[in-house]
Design a protein around this motif. Structure first.
Motif, PDB file in Angstrom:
ATOM      1  N   LEU A  17       0.828  -1.213   0.000  1.00  0.00           N
ATOM      2  CA  LEU A  17       0.000   0.000   0.000  1.00  0.00           C
ATOM      3  C   LEU A  17       0.858   1.256   0.000  1.00  0.00           C
ATOM      4  N   ILE A  18       1.934   1.233   0.772  1.00  0.00           N
ATOM      5  CA  ILE A  18       2.855   2.370   0.798  1.00  0.00           C
ATOM      6  C   ILE A  18       3.479   2.559  -0.589  1.00  0.00           C
ATOM      7  N   ALA A  19       3.841   1.446  -1.235  1.00  0.00           N
ATOM      8  CA  ALA A  19       4.409   1.523  -2.585  1.00  0.00           C
ATOM      9  C   ALA A  19       3.389   2.104  -3.568  1.00  0.00           C
ATOM     10  N   LEU A  20       2.141   1.664  -3.481  1.00  0.00           N
ATOM     11  CA  LEU A  20       1.095   2.160  -4.380  1.00  0.00           C
ATOM     12  C   LEU A  20       0.857   3.657  -4.167  1.00  0.00           C
ATOM     13  N   ILE A  21       0.668   4.059  -2.931  1.00  0.00           N
ATOM     14  CA  ILE A  21       0.416   5.474  -2.629  1.00  0.00           C
ATOM     15  C   ILE A  21       1.624   6.325  -3.011  1.00  0.00           C
ATOM     16  N   GLY A  22       2.813   5.830  -2.695  1.00  0.00           N
ATOM     17  CA  GLY A  22       4.030   6.561  -3.054  1.00  0.00           C
ATOM     18  C   GLY A  22       4.179   6.731  -4.553  1.00  0.00           C
ATOM     19  N   PHE A  23       3.883   5.668  -5.310  1.00  0.00           N
ATOM     20  CA  PHE A  23       3.990   5.757  -6.764  1.00  0.00           C
ATOM     21  C   PHE A  23       2.962   6.729  -7.334  1.00  0.00           C
ATOM     22  N   ALA A  65       2.644   4.400 -16.332  1.00  0.00           N
ATOM     23  CA  ALA A  65       2.134   4.598 -14.974  1.00  0.00           C
ATOM     24  C   ALA A  65       0.819   3.861 -14.753  1.00  0.00           C
ATOM     25  N   TYR A  66      -0.075   3.900 -15.717  1.00  0.00           N
ATOM     26  CA  TYR A  66      -1.371   3.256 -15.555  1.00  0.00           C
ATOM     27  C   TYR A  66      -1.209   1.757 -15.306  1.00  0.00           C
ATOM     28  N   LYS A  67      -0.348   1.110 -16.081  1.00  0.00           N
ATOM     29  CA  LYS A  67      -0.123  -0.332 -15.914  1.00  0.00           C
ATOM     30  C   LYS A  67       0.486  -0.637 -14.548  1.00  0.00           C
ATOM     31  N   ILE A  68       1.434   0.182 -14.119  1.00  0.00           N
ATOM     32  CA  ILE A  68       2.078  -0.034 -12.816  1.00  0.00           C
ATOM     33  C   ILE A  68       1.062   0.140 -11.691  1.00  0.00           C
ATOM     34  N   ILE A  69       0.221   1.161 -11.794  1.00  0.00           N
ATOM     35  CA  ILE A  69      -0.792   1.395 -10.766  1.00  0.00           C
ATOM     36  C   ILE A  69      -1.790   0.242 -10.722  1.00  0.00           C
ATOM     37  N   VAL A  70      -2.198  -0.242 -11.883  1.00  0.00           N
ATOM     38  CA  VAL A  70      -3.134  -1.375 -11.916  1.00  0.00           C
ATOM     39  C   VAL A  70      -2.496  -2.619 -11.305  1.00  0.00           C
ATOM     40  N   ILE A  71      -1.244  -2.886 -11.644  1.00  0.00           N
ATOM     41  CA  ILE A  71      -0.555  -4.061 -11.088  1.00  0.00           C
ATOM     42  C   ILE A  71      -0.438  -3.946  -9.572  1.00  0.00           C
ATOM     43  N   LEU A  72      -0.036  -2.771  -9.078  1.00  0.00           N
ATOM     44  CA  LEU A  72       0.076  -2.577  -7.633  1.00  0.00           C
ATOM     45  C   LEU A  72      -1.280  -2.677  -6.944  1.00  0.00           C
ATOM     46  N   ALA A  73      -2.327  -2.153  -7.574  1.00  0.00           N
ATOM     47  CA  ALA A  73      -3.671  -2.221  -6.985  1.00  0.00           C
ATOM     48  C   ALA A  73      -4.163  -3.669  -6.923  1.00  0.00           C
ATOM     49  N   VAL A  74      -3.927  -4.438  -7.995  1.00  0.00           N
ATOM     50  CA  VAL A  74      -4.331  -5.853  -7.996  1.00  0.00           C
ATOM     51  C   VAL A  74      -3.534  -6.624  -6.955  1.00  0.00           C
ATOM     52  N   LEU A  75      -2.234  -6.351  -6.853  1.00  0.00           N
ATOM     53  CA  LEU A  75      -1.401  -6.999  -5.839  1.00  0.00           C
ATOM     54  C   LEU A  75      -1.938  -6.695  -4.440  1.00  0.00           C
ATOM     55  N   ASN A  76      -2.281  -5.443  -4.191  1.00  0.00           N
ATOM     56  CA  ASN A  76      -2.845  -5.066  -2.894  1.00  0.00           C
ATOM     57  C   ASN A  76      -4.158  -5.787  -2.623  1.00  0.00           C
TER      58      ASN A  76
END
Length: 95
Positions: A51-57, A69-80
């Protein structure tokens, strides 16, 4: 000096139904990070660092637009979502 636990919001789901919600432990995990106990913070709420990584990114991307950025945010959100849901299922049924 007062402890941070005195100022934490209670979980209404836990108070009303006696069951942890998917966010139970997040406040205590953040408090543990500020106290320097990083391992205990992870055990309290395993999704805290992702979550810290997602919010920080997301914040960093507001200042500097990354190419994918969109792909990275989606990947981090799905991981979370996977970590949070997995932890919730584990706490509910196996703990």
């Amino acid at each position: 000096m007062s402890s941070p636990e005195e100022y934490m919001l209670p979980c209404l789901n836990k108070k009303l139904f006696g069951l942890d919600c998917m966010g139970c432990g997040m406040q205590r995990s953040v408090a543990l990070i500020f106290q320097g106990d990083l391992i205990a913070a992870f055990y309290m709420y395993p999704a805290i660092y992702s979550l810290i990584a997602l919010i920080g990114f997301i914040i960093l991307n507001n200042f500097r637009n990354f190419k994918h950025a969109y792909k990275i945010i989606v990947i981090l959100a799905v991981l979370n979502a996977i970590i949070i849901l997995g932890n919730f299922i584990y706490k509910t049924f196996f703990n």
